[in-house]
Scaffold this active site. Structure first.
Site, PDB file in Angstrom:
ATOM      1  N   HIS A  85       0.850  -1.191   0.000  1.00 32.58           N
ATOM      2  CA  HIS A  85       0.000   0.000   0.000  1.00 32.58           C
ATOM      3  C   HIS A  85       0.887   1.242   0.000  1.00 32.58           C
ATOM      4  O   HIS A  85       1.970   1.254   0.593  1.00 32.58           O
ATOM      5  CB  HIS A  85      -0.910  -0.006   1.228  1.00 32.58           C
ATOM      6  CG  HIS A  85      -1.981   1.022   1.180  1.00 32.58           C
ATOM      7  ND1 HIS A  85      -1.744   2.351   1.468  1.00 32.58           N
ATOM      8  CD2 HIS A  85      -3.300   0.935   0.861  1.00 32.58           C
ATOM      9  CE1 HIS A  85      -2.869   3.030   1.334  1.00 32.58           C
ATOM     10  NE2 HIS A  85      -3.829   2.194   0.967  1.00 32.58           N
ATOM     11  N   GLU A 155      -3.725   2.535  -7.042  1.00 30.10           N
ATOM     12  CA  GLU A 155      -4.124   3.635  -6.165  1.00 30.10           C
ATOM     13  C   GLU A 155      -3.284   4.861  -6.479  1.00 30.10           C
ATOM     14  O   GLU A 155      -2.125   4.936  -6.051  1.00 30.10           O
ATOM     15  CB  GLU A 155      -4.001   3.242  -4.696  1.00 30.10           C
ATOM     16  CG  GLU A 155      -2.730   2.468  -4.345  1.00 30.10           C
ATOM     17  CD  GLU A 155      -2.444   2.461  -2.860  1.00 30.10           C
ATOM     18  OE1 GLU A 155      -3.297   2.889  -2.074  1.00 30.10           O
ATOM     19  OE2 GLU A 155      -1.347   2.025  -2.492  1.00 30.10           O
TER      20      GLU A 155
END
Length: 238
Positions: A85, A155
């Site tokens: 992430h 993302e």
């Protein structure tokens, strides 16, 4: 880093909403902090909601105080683990090599890895988005990748928690590029790997974003903290 024991109420509420919706044609996953994995897995048992983890260590066990292994996640009831992430890459300096090794740990435990990639605002402004994503895919993915054990999550770092959202056209371009790279490396299997979009996804824009070609789901941040908001996003598939 959100959620206490009271979060069980939100998971129970989401499970109830999904049960009332009938057949759910998508997978619904919540990845809470490690402290909540076991309790939320218990709360979600028998429902359409699956539980995962936000990170893991590359090793199975050892002197790594404060870390959690993929095997521990599995033992607690988790089915998926997010690796790479942007906040882990930024806050903890994780490299593509670190992400690849963590994904291999996920496979070792028999779980599914959600491998995150994405460019910063500076990289996008420099026109380097596709170059950055190509490098991240090359470095973060191992040769063990299959459609069953891996999900890719794009993302755009500049859109996370900022309220800024790429246009559908920008998302289409990036996801098409990711698909092209996956097929180039993994052949027909690469065409089957799910690619999620993550970055300020909310009920008001979920339907438009989920309709973009090669967008196979959403990686949801703040909007997943409340059952009503998360269900509103899931509604794009109901």
């Amino acid at each position: 880093m959100n959620g206490l024991k009271a979060s069980r109420r939100e998971v129970a509420a989401l499970a109830k909403k999904l049960a009332g919706a009938g057949r759910v044609p998508c997978e619904v996953l919540i990845c809470p902090p490690a402290t909540l994995i076991a309790s939320l897995a218990d709360t979600a048992k028998g429902s359409a909601v699956k539980i995962g983890a936000q990170d893991c260590h590359a090793k199975e066990s050892g002197a790594h105080t404060g870390d959690i292994s993929a095997e521990m996640v599995k033992d607690a009831g988790g089915k998926f683990i997010i690796v790479g992430h942007s906040e882990r890459r930024t806050d903890h300096g994780e490299s593509d090599k670190d992400v690849r090794e963590k994904s291999q740990a996920v496979y070792r435990a028999g779980l599914t890895a959600i491998v995150c990639i994405g460019e910063t605002e500076a990289e996008r402004d420099q026109g380097a988005t596709l170059k950055v994503l190509t490098a991240q895919l090359k470095g973060s993915l191992s040769d063990q990748v299959t459609p069953k054990n891996t999900v890719i999550a794009y993302e755009p770092v500049w859109a996370i928690g900022t309220g800024r959202t790429p246009t559908a056209g920008q998302v289409r371009e990036v996801h098409a590029h990711i698909r092209k790279r996956l097929v180039a490396r993994f052949g027909e299997e690469g065409a089957k790997i799910r690619i999620l979009y993550g970055g300020s996804v909310k009920p008001s824009n979920a339907e438009e974003l989920m309709a973009v070609p090669n967008v196979n789901g959403a990686l949801v941040g703040g909007a997943s903290l409340k059952a009503a908001d998360f269900f509103g996003i899931i509604g794009a598939y109901l």
